[in-house]
Design a protein around this motif. Structure first.
Motif, short mmCIF file in Angstrom:
data_model
loop_
_atom_site.label_atom_id
_atom_site.label_comp_id
_atom_site.label_asym_id
_atom_site.label_seq_id
_atom_site.Cartn_x
_atom_site.Cartn_y
_atom_site.Cartn_z
N THR A 1 -34.51 -95.26 93.96
CA THR A 1 -35.26 -94.08 94.64
C THR A 1 -34.95 -92.67 94.50
OG1 THR A 1 -35.02 -93.99 96.65
CG2 THR A 1 -36.60 -96.04 95.96
N ARG A 2 -35.82 -92.18 95.19
CA ARG A 2 -35.42 -90.57 94.97
C ARG A 2 -34.58 -89.78 97.16
NH1 ARG A 2 -40.95 -87.85 93.15
NH2 ARG A 2 -39.45 -85.67 92.97
N LEU A 3 -34.38 -91.37 96.93
CA LEU A 3 -33.29 -91.13 98.28
C LEU A 3 -32.55 -89.71 98.38
CD1 LEU A 3 -32.51 -91.35 101.32
CD2 LEU A 3 -31.36 -93.26 100.72
N PRO A 4 -31.84 -89.66 97.13
CA PRO A 4 -30.33 -88.52 96.17
C PRO A 4 -31.48 -87.47 96.34
CG PRO A 4 -30.22 -90.95 95.01
CD PRO A 4 -31.50 -90.86 95.91
N GLU A 5 -31.66 -87.40 96.92
CA GLU A 5 -33.26 -86.06 96.60
C GLU A 5 -33.07 -85.47 97.54
OE1 GLU A 5 -36.38 -85.53 93.98
OE2 GLU A 5 -36.13 -87.03 92.24
N ILE A 6 -33.72 -86.02 98.46
CA ILE A 6 -33.95 -85.87 100.08
C ILE A 6 -32.67 -85.25 100.74
CG2 ILE A 6 -33.64 -86.60 102.50
CD1 ILE A 6 -36.23 -88.44 100.35
N LEU A 7 -31.40 -86.08 100.05
CA LEU A 7 -30.15 -86.36 100.50
C LEU A 7 -29.56 -84.72 100.14
CD1 LEU A 7 -28.69 -89.77 100.56
CD2 LEU A 7 -29.61 -88.57 102.44
N GLU A 8 -29.75 -84.87 98.80
CA GLU A 8 -28.84 -83.71 98.58
C GLU A 8 -29.83 -81.98 98.92
OE1 GLU A 8 -29.07 -80.79 94.19
OE2 GLU A 8 -29.75 -83.14 94.28
N ARG A 9 -30.60 -82.44 99.80
CA ARG A 9 -31.75 -81.13 99.78
C ARG A 9 -30.94 -80.89 100.94
NH1 ARG A 9 -37.48 -79.01 98.90
NH2 ARG A 9 -37.82 -77.57 100.37
N PHE A 10 -31.05 -82.02 102.04
CA PHE A 10 -30.71 -81.56 103.42
C PHE A 10 -29.09 -81.13 103.30
CE2 PHE A 10 -28.30 -83.45 106.65
CZ PHE A 10 -28.80 -83.12 107.44
N ARG A 11 -28.24 -81.69 102.42
CA ARG A 11 -26.89 -80.85 102.48
C ARG A 11 -26.89 -79.58 102.05
NH1 ARG A 11 -23.15 -81.92 99.43
NH2 ARG A 11 -21.94 -82.07 99.74
N HIS A 12 -27.83 -79.29 101.25
CA HIS A 12 -28.39 -77.70 101.04
C HIS A 12 -28.59 -76.71 102.01
CE1 HIS A 12 -29.02 -73.99 98.82
NE2 HIS A 12 -30.68 -74.16 98.80
#
Length: 293
Positions: free
Chosen positions: A103-114
């Protein structure tokens, strides 16, 4: 023009496709959820949901509002953090079930880290049952995982969405009704494994396990090769696999909740856990919308 509270309520309804489940997630009365949606529709001058006594669906304008709502709430959160001077720090141990690998969970995690560069995010990918055990043991601070709707676990959690479980397999596969069902399953304590076996036992149907793997990719490889069938979330059916037709005679496995659950052992991680949980809830529709009915 658009109240952030109304936007959060709208996102919850859009993700669960249920005013009742959205109310449960937000800790509000269902009448309050309906009021928030009505006020947002008044503000936009558009109908955002098509609803009747049996179903709730996004309209075309509702689909458009999804993106706007996420961006408005993200900017609202950034502004709040900037002017309050709060910066999240520390170590956050986050566990996610392998259901979300595709899924697109990696996108959510990337934004959180940013947005929270001083948070050290540690990711664990495991079976949902194992993640809940690690959370209870204090080895994780937050998990995104499956759980049974009737699960009595006491850990604080919020519903991301509830989905129907279905049988899936390779295109054209038709299990022989006169032979044991060939099963592709996770090892214990896999939740879908347990529900599949219980459903077959209730039906009095014989079965045999043809593949066991702790890796979703391993299960999918076996299923795509036509070795057997597996129970999976209807909203997350992977490419190359299809739902088994009713004429296959397989029993209904039931439903499953996808939740974010909090640990209680490290108060120092609470702020970061709350922020990541909010990001997952705000973007929850992106985790399963491609397969949603």
């Amino acid at each position: 023009m658009y109240d952030p509270t109304h936007l959060r309520t709208f996102l919850s309804v859009a993700q669960t496709l249920s005013f009742t489940q959205a109310a449960r997630r937000l800790g509000l009365r269902q009448s309050t959820v309906s009021q928030h949606v009505r006020r947002l529709e008044d503000a936009t001058g558009r109908q955002l949901f098509a609803r009747d006594t049996h179903s709730v669906e996004l309209t075309e304008d509702g689909e458009a509002m999804l993106g706007f709502a996420r961006r408005i709430l993200a900017v609202h959160e950034q502004a709040t953090q900037f002017f309050t001077g709060t910066r999240l720090r520390g170590r956050l141990r986050f566990g996610a079930s392998e259901d979300f690998v595709l899924t697109r969970l990696p996108e959510i995690l990337e934004r959180f880290r940013h947005e929270h560069p001083e948070v050290d995010l540690e990711l664990t990918v495991e079976l949902s049952g194992t993640l809940h055990e690690q959370l209870a043991a204090g080895k994780l601070d937050l998990v995104l995982a499956k759980r049974r709707p009737e699960d009595p676990r006491a850990d604080p959690h919020r519903l991301v969405w509830r989905d129907e479980l279905v049988w899936i397999g390779a295109q054209g596969l038709r299990p022989d009704p006169n032979r044991p069902v060939p099963l592709i399953v996770y090892p214990p304590p896999g939740i879908t494994r347990d529900l599949a076996l219980r459903a077959l036992e209730r039906q009095g149907r014989q079965w045999r396990i043809v593949c066991t793997s702790g890796s979703l990719n391993g299960l999918l490889a076996a299923a795509r090769a036509g070795l057997g069938v597996m129970v999976h979330s209807r909203g997350l059916i992977p490419p190359g696999l299809v739902r088994m037709p009713e004429r296959a005679g397989l029993p209904e496995p039931g439903e499953v909740d996808f939740v974010v659950a909090h640990g209680r052992h490290r108060p120092s991680a609470q702020g970061a856990a709350d922020a990541l949980a909010a990001a997952i809830l705000a973007g929850g529709d992106r985790l399963h919308r491609s397969g949603r009915r």
